[in-house]
Design a protein around this motif. Structure first.
Motif, mmCIF file in Angstrom:
data_model
loop_
_atom_site.group_PDB
_atom_site.id
_atom_site.type_symbol
_atom_site.label_atom_id
_atom_site.label_comp_id
_atom_site.label_asym_id
_atom_site.label_seq_id
_atom_site.Cartn_x
_atom_site.Cartn_y
_atom_site.Cartn_z
ATOM 1 N N VAL A 1 -12.814 -0.858 -9.274
ATOM 2 C CA VAL A 1 -12.498 -2.286 -9.230
ATOM 3 C C VAL A 1 -11.543 -2.525 -8.068
ATOM 4 O O VAL A 1 -10.510 -1.856 -7.957
ATOM 5 C CB VAL A 1 -11.849 -2.742 -10.551
ATOM 6 N N THR A 2 -11.874 -3.473 -7.204
ATOM 7 C CA THR A 2 -11.019 -3.801 -6.065
ATOM 8 C C THR A 2 -10.042 -4.904 -6.436
ATOM 9 O O THR A 2 -10.429 -5.920 -7.019
ATOM 10 C CB THR A 2 -11.859 -4.253 -4.861
ATOM 11 N N VAL A 3 -8.770 -4.700 -6.101
ATOM 12 C CA VAL A 3 -7.741 -5.727 -6.262
ATOM 13 C C VAL A 3 -7.062 -5.917 -4.916
ATOM 14 O O VAL A 3 -7.121 -5.052 -4.043
ATOM 15 C CB VAL A 3 -6.708 -5.328 -7.345
ATOM 16 N N TRP A 4 -6.404 -7.063 -4.749
ATOM 17 C CA TRP A 4 -5.605 -7.317 -3.551
ATOM 18 C C TRP A 4 -4.140 -7.093 -3.892
ATOM 19 O O TRP A 4 -3.685 -7.519 -4.960
ATOM 20 C CB TRP A 4 -5.809 -8.736 -3.042
ATOM 21 N N ALA A 5 -3.408 -6.428 -3.006
ATOM 22 C CA ALA A 5 -2.028 -6.055 -3.316
ATOM 23 C C ALA A 5 -1.118 -6.281 -2.120
ATOM 24 O O ALA A 5 -1.558 -6.336 -0.967
ATOM 25 C CB ALA A 5 -1.964 -4.590 -3.746
ATOM 26 N N THR A 6 0.184 -6.385 -2.415
ATOM 27 C CA THR A 6 1.196 -6.503 -1.378
ATOM 28 C C THR A 6 2.487 -5.873 -1.877
ATOM 29 O O THR A 6 2.693 -5.717 -3.081
ATOM 30 C CB THR A 6 1.438 -7.981 -1.005
ATOM 31 N N GLY A 7 3.355 -5.502 -0.945
ATOM 32 C CA GLY A 7 4.683 -5.007 -1.299
ATOM 33 C C GLY A 7 4.717 -3.623 -1.890
ATOM 34 O O GLY A 7 5.722 -3.232 -2.490
ATOM 35 N N LEU A 8 3.660 -2.837 -1.735
ATOM 36 C CA LEU A 8 3.632 -1.493 -2.297
ATOM 37 C C LEU A 8 4.382 -0.522 -1.388
ATOM 38 O O LEU A 8 4.236 -0.565 -0.163
ATOM 39 C CB LEU A 8 2.191 -1.015 -2.477
ATOM 40 N N SER A 9 5.179 0.340 -1.999
ATOM 41 C CA SER A 9 5.961 1.289 -1.203
ATOM 42 C C SER A 9 6.351 2.479 -2.066
ATOM 43 O O SER A 9 6.952 2.304 -3.134
ATOM 44 C CB SER A 9 7.220 0.626 -0.651
ATOM 45 N N ALA A 10 6.016 3.696 -1.612
ATOM 46 C CA ALA A 10 6.447 4.890 -2.324
ATOM 47 C C ALA A 10 7.931 5.144 -2.118
ATOM 48 O O ALA A 10 8.605 5.700 -2.988
ATOM 49 C CB ALA A 10 5.631 6.097 -1.849
ATOM 50 N N ARG A 11 8.452 4.722 -0.972
ATOM 51 C CA ARG A 11 9.872 4.953 -0.669
ATOM 52 C C ARG A 11 10.773 4.000 -1.441
ATOM 53 O O ARG A 11 11.821 4.407 -1.958
ATOM 54 C CB ARG A 11 10.107 4.787 0.838
#
Length: 360
Positions: free
Chosen positions: A113-123
């Motif tokens: 399933v495709t979603v749109w995302a923003t603001g993701l960061s592992a750090r």
């Protein structure tokens, strides 16, 4: 085949929510004489043509929303299939010009399933806000809000309700599993233990169900949420608009005359609502033609932490759009223990301005 007059009436609320110019879509609707097909005068063709005009004028996001209206309320043939493809294609072009919006693939029940995302960061993982539309609005209709979510210091995801838009999922009793699957997929890139759901219309029902099972969800906002009576009240169901009934049937994969019997077991009872331990901010409408008033009363008597706003309006409160948008975002901020007080103050001022603009 949809009832064309009903279709035209219901699409206006969605056109308003996307800030499409009324003088433009009013004349467009006048040109439409057929629900089916993909030729001049048909529903898909005229909306796609308007989208192509917007594209030619360099208005990529507006083009996306015109194409979106062309697949409304769901894909039932080649014309609406073409409209959905153009909707996704133009959104992809628009989002490439925006900083930080990315597609993420989430596995739900073995399906991608495709979603749109923003603001993701592992750090520096941030608290997460997941937004979902209802049974007739795909993720591309709501994803333009993602930059605003990022500005609040949150990671954001916009997803389709199962069966809507590109979603390969079937809308069913286990559809709430979409939310935990998103959280699992983003663990490590977002602070998923602090997740908030902004779930419109029918996806609000799934959000409540998910929150009862997943303690990573810390707060909910819904707008026009079916709770219990919508699923069980046969007298009310006889009044539900045909477009709603037929769309539910399409998403659930059952005949229209069998859909209400099919969804009856999905009703949330008072005990389930009393078990909800997190805040629920609910937008309701006194003239809602889809959600019965008994569902609002059930929320009032059973939800421990209910934050309710009620508009004299129809489903989704389209005539109170500006106020509802700000109120919903402010509700999320007020649920967050670490919310930036400057953002909260700005949203409070914006809400007061929206109400003043309506003479309230």
């Amino acid at each position: 085949m949809n009832d064309l007059s009903e279709l035209k009436r219901f699409v206006v609320a969605h056109a308003i929510s996307q800030n499409l110019p009324a003088d433009h879509y009013a004349s467009l609707l006048e040109r439409i004489t057929s629900d089916t097909g993909d030729e001049p005068g048909s529903w898909p063709y005229e909306w796609i043509r308007a989208g192509e005009e917007a594209e030619a004028a360099g208005e990529t996001l507006a083009a996306c929303q015109y194409h979106n209206m062309g697949r409304f309320p769901f894909v039932d043939g080649p014309g609406r299939k073409r409209a959905l493809a153009r909707c996704v294609e133009t959104f992809e072009r628009w989002r490439r010009e925006q900083p930080g919006i990315e597609p993420v693939t989430v596995e739900v029940g073995g399906l991608p399933v495709t979603v749109w995302a923003t603001g993701l960061s592992a750090r520096e993982p941030r608290p997460l806000l997941v937004m979902t539309g209802g049974i007739v609005s795909p993720k591309e209709q709501w994803a333009p809000v993602l930059p605003q979510i990022a500005a609040f210091g949150m990671a954001g995801v916009v997803a389709d309700l199962p069966g809507v838009g590109e979603s390969p999922l079937r809308y069913g009793p286990d559809s709430w599993e979409l939310f935990p699957a998103i959280l699992d997929a983003l663990a490590g890139r977002a602070k998923v233990s602090e997740t908030y759901l902004l779930a419109l219309s029918f996806s609000g029902h799934l959000a409540i169900t998910a929150a009862l099972r997943d303690r990573r969800i810390r707060g909910l906002v819904g707008n026009g949420t079916p709770i219990h009576d919508f699923f069980t009240d046969t007298a009310w169901q006889a009044r539900v608009p045909r477009i709603t009934r037929d769309t539910l049937a399409h998403l659930a994969g059952v005949p229209p005359d069998a859909v209400f019997a099919h969804i009856r077991p999905w009703a949330l009872d008072d005990r389930s609502l009393r078990d909800l331990e997190i805040p629920f901010a609910a937008v309701t409408a006194t003239e809602d033609e889809i959600i019965p008033p008994g569902d609002t009363e059930r929320l009032r008597r059973s939800v421990r932490d209910l934050r309710l706003i009620e508009h004299p309006d129809v489903h989704g409160a389209p005539s109170h759009l500006a106020e509802t948008r700000v109120w919903s975002l402010l509700a999320i901020q007020r649920m967050r223990p670490d919310a930036d007080p400057r953002v909260t103050a700005a949203l409070t001022a914006a809400l007061e301005a929206a109400r003043a603009g309506r003479g309230r």
